[in-house]
Design an enzyme around this catalytic site. Structure first.
Site, PDB file in Angstrom:
ATOM      1  N   TYR A 122     -11.823  71.630 -35.028  1.00 20.96           N
ATOM      2  CA  TYR A 122     -11.613  71.655 -36.485  1.00 20.96           C
ATOM      3  C   TYR A 122     -12.915  71.334 -37.218  1.00 20.96           C
ATOM      4  O   TYR A 122     -13.334  72.063 -38.124  1.00 20.96           O
ATOM      5  CB  TYR A 122     -10.505  70.656 -36.854  1.00 20.96           C
ATOM      6  CG  TYR A 122     -10.156  70.652 -38.319  1.00 20.96           C
ATOM      7  CD1 TYR A 122      -9.299  71.618 -38.854  1.00 20.96           C
ATOM      8  CD2 TYR A 122     -10.690  69.703 -39.190  1.00 20.96           C
ATOM      9  CE1 TYR A 122      -8.987  71.626 -40.207  1.00 20.96           C
ATOM     10  CE2 TYR A 122     -10.372  69.700 -40.540  1.00 20.96           C
ATOM     11  CZ  TYR A 122      -9.528  70.661 -41.042  1.00 20.96           C
ATOM     12  OH  TYR A 122      -9.221  70.667 -42.389  1.00 20.96           O
ATOM     13  N   LYS A 126     -15.221  73.862 -39.558  1.00 22.14           N
ATOM     14  CA  LYS A 126     -15.573  73.582 -40.959  1.00 22.14           C
ATOM     15  C   LYS A 126     -17.097  73.596 -41.138  1.00 22.14           C
ATOM     16  O   LYS A 126     -17.611  74.110 -42.129  1.00 22.14           O
ATOM     17  CB  LYS A 126     -15.012  72.220 -41.386  1.00 22.14           C
ATOM     18  CG  LYS A 126     -13.501  72.178 -41.424  1.00 22.14           C
ATOM     19  CD  LYS A 126     -12.985  73.145 -42.461  1.00 22.14           C
ATOM     20  CE  LYS A 126     -11.489  73.140 -42.587  1.00 22.14           C
ATOM     21  NZ  LYS A 126     -10.986  74.281 -43.355  1.00 22.14           N
TER      22      LYS A 126
HETATM   23  N1  LIG Z   1      -4.755  68.996 -45.503  1.00 22.18           N
HETATM   24  C1  LIG Z   1      -5.712  68.081 -45.360  1.00 22.18           C
HETATM   25  O1  LIG Z   1      -5.468  66.866 -45.290  1.00 22.18           O
HETATM   26  C2  LIG Z   1      -7.164  68.541 -45.317  1.00 22.18           C
HETATM   27  C3  LIG Z   1      -8.167  67.606 -45.116  1.00 22.18           C
HETATM   28  C4  LIG Z   1      -9.509  68.020 -45.177  1.00 22.18           C
HETATM   29  C5  LIG Z   1      -9.816  69.364 -45.417  1.00 22.18           C
HETATM   30  N2  LIG Z   1      -8.812  70.266 -45.584  1.00 22.18           N
HETATM   31  C6  LIG Z   1      -9.181  71.652 -45.872  1.00 22.18           C
HETATM   32  O2  LIG Z   1      -9.110  71.826 -47.277  1.00 22.18           O
HETATM   33  C7  LIG Z   1      -8.751  73.179 -47.591  1.00 22.18           C
HETATM   34  C8  LIG Z   1      -7.554  73.189 -48.540  1.00 22.18           C
HETATM   35  O3  LIG Z   1      -6.509  72.460 -47.930  1.00 22.18           O
HETATM   36  P1  LIG Z   1      -4.999  72.635 -48.388  1.00 22.18           P
HETATM   37  O4  LIG Z   1      -4.274  71.473 -47.818  1.00 22.18           O
HETATM   38  O5  LIG Z   1      -4.923  72.919 -49.854  1.00 22.18           O
HETATM   39  O6  LIG Z   1      -4.593  73.954 -47.596  1.00 22.18           O
HETATM   40  P2  LIG Z   1      -3.191  74.714 -47.592  1.00 22.18           P
HETATM   41  O7  LIG Z   1      -2.249  74.113 -48.580  1.00 22.18           O
HETATM   42  O8  LIG Z   1      -2.729  74.839 -46.182  1.00 22.18           O
HETATM   43  O9  LIG Z   1      -3.595  76.172 -48.147  1.00 22.18           O
HETATM   44  C9  LIG Z   1      -4.398  77.016 -47.357  1.00 22.18           C
HETATM   45  C10 LIG Z   1      -4.631  78.338 -48.066  1.00 22.18           C
HETATM   46  O10 LIG Z   1      -5.308  79.219 -47.151  1.00 22.18           O
HETATM   47  C11 LIG Z   1      -4.549  80.421 -47.017  1.00 22.18           C
HETATM   48  N3  LIG Z   1      -4.610  80.957 -45.659  1.00 22.18           N
HETATM   49  C12 LIG Z   1      -4.490  80.293 -44.495  1.00 22.18           C
HETATM   50  N4  LIG Z   1      -4.540  81.154 -43.462  1.00 22.18           N
HETATM   51  C13 LIG Z   1      -4.680  82.384 -44.003  1.00 22.18           C
HETATM   52  C14 LIG Z   1      -4.792  83.699 -43.442  1.00 22.18           C
HETATM   53  N5  LIG Z   1      -4.755  83.900 -42.130  1.00 22.18           N
HETATM   54  N6  LIG Z   1      -4.910  84.751 -44.281  1.00 22.18           N
HETATM   55  C15 LIG Z   1      -4.928  84.549 -45.621  1.00 22.18           C
HETATM   56  N7  LIG Z   1      -4.830  83.331 -46.223  1.00 22.18           N
HETATM   57  C16 LIG Z   1      -4.715  82.274 -45.401  1.00 22.18           C
HETATM   58  C17 LIG Z   1      -3.125  80.010 -47.323  1.00 22.18           C
HETATM   59  O11 LIG Z   1      -2.375  81.181 -47.628  1.00 22.18           O
HETATM   60  P3  LIG Z   1      -0.775  81.236 -47.317  1.00 22.18           P
HETATM   61  O12 LIG Z   1      -0.147  80.428 -48.418  1.00 22.18           O
HETATM   62  O13 LIG Z   1      -0.486  82.687 -47.379  1.00 22.18           O
HETATM   63  O14 LIG Z   1      -0.574  80.626 -45.967  1.00 22.18           O
HETATM   64  C18 LIG Z   1      -3.336  79.052 -48.488  1.00 22.18           C
HETATM   65  O15 LIG Z   1      -3.556  79.759 -49.676  1.00 22.18           O
HETATM   66  C19 LIG Z   1      -8.494  73.872 -46.258  1.00 22.18           C
HETATM   67  O16 LIG Z   1      -9.653  74.535 -45.857  1.00 22.18           O
HETATM   68  C20 LIG Z   1      -8.235  72.701 -45.317  1.00 22.18           C
HETATM   69  O17 LIG Z   1      -8.569  73.018 -43.975  1.00 22.18           O
HETATM   70  C21 LIG Z   1      -7.500  69.882 -45.551  1.00 22.18           C
END
Ligand SMILES: NC(=O)c1ccc[n+]([C@@H]2O[C@H](COP(=O)([O-])OP(=O)(O)OC[C@H]3O[C@@H](n4cnc5c(N)ncnc54)[C@H](OP(=O)(O)O)[C@@H]3O)[C@@H](O)[C@H]2O)c1
Length: 213
Positions: A122, A126
């Site tokens: 992961y 990133k």
């Molecule tokens: N969650 C955490 O605690 C955390 C911590 C640190 C960093 N991050 C990073 O921060 C960013 C935002 O996080 P978040 O929690 O807001 O993410 P999220 O709610 O899971 O949203 C992810 C977005 O990416 C899109 N996506 C994922 N796979 C895809 C694919 N194969 N094709 C097209 N679209 C795709 C999703 O579309 P769909 O709705 O169609 O699936 C959604 O719009 C991400 O990069 C995540 O890895 C997250």
């Protein structure tokens, strides 16, 4: 007035960015390519796309700024390869097209500990995206590196919610950089940075995000 491209607008952070951008007087219009339709809005263009086959000639790549909040997990994507497609190749390809069409500013949601040399898939993924975006020649590049993200999600993420509850309890004992960060603060920070278009690379670590929002 600026035009904005939002990647990941159906997600937690991307959804917050979209809400804010659509009511921001500095933003004339938003384009948010997604694979699932968003609710309609007079200032939103929501092309439904397959990120494996992005429409490279579309005129909506012409924008001033890009915000990326797109990302998956190995479990959701189904394999390490599919995870890296979604977390590196798709956003990097979209950013390349926007850059070629004139975008000068990009703000990215990366992760605490992102590092392309990491042994952890992961964090390595990133870091690899950060490196790819840094090579694209945006005048202004801002990278946010949040710890766990707090906010209302439609789907249940048992591990994440247990982690968030534990963090809430332990908050006073947890070093600031590991504390959870509100998706709303991340969205405010991304939007402020993308629109400011300040020259150079800025990395904002987790404990700085709320202050910079
Ligand atoms: N969650 C955490 O605690 C955390 C911590 C640190 C960093 N991050 C990073 O921060 C960013 C935002 O996080 P978040 O929690 O807001 O993410 P999220 O709610 O899971 O949203 C992810 C977005 O990416 C899109 N996506 C994922 N796979 C895809 C694919 N194969 N094709 C097209 N679209 C795709 C999703 O579309 P769909 O709705 O169609 O699936 C959604 O719009 C991400 O990069 C995540 O890895 C997250």
């Amino acid at each position: 007035m600026k035009t904005l491209l939002v990647l990941g607008a159906t997600g937690l952070v991307g959804g917050q960015v979209l809400q804010r951008a659509l009511r921001d007087e500095r933003v004339s219009s938003v384009v948010a390519p997604t694979r699932r339709a968003l609710p309609t809005h007079s200032r939103l263009n929501n092309p439904i796309v397959d990120f494996e086959q992005l429409p490279e000639q579309a005129d909506w790549w012409h924008c001033h700024a890009v915000i990326c909040a797109m990302g998956s997990t190995r479990r959701k994507a189904g394999s390490a390869e599919a995870f890296q497609r979604a977390d590196i190749d798709y956003p990097a390809h979209a950013a390349t097209l926007a850059r070629a069409a004139g975008a000068t500013s990009l703000a990215l949601t990366s992760s605490l500990g992102a590092n392309s040399d990491s042994g952890n898939l992961y964090l390595r993924t990133k870091g690899m995206l950060e490196d790819r975006l840094a090579d694209l020649g945006f005048r202004s590049l801002t990278i946010l590196r949040p710890s766990i993200i707090a906010g209302e999600r439609p789907e249940s993420r048992p591990l994440e919610s247990v982690g968030l509850r534990a963090l809430e309890w332990l908050e006073p004992l947890v070093p600031a950089r590991y504390r959870s960060v509100a998706a709303t603060d991340i969205a405010d920070c991304l939007l402020a940075r993308a629109l400011a278009d300040r020259a150079g690379l800025t990395i904002i670590e987790s404990d700085e995000i709320a202050r910079q929002a």
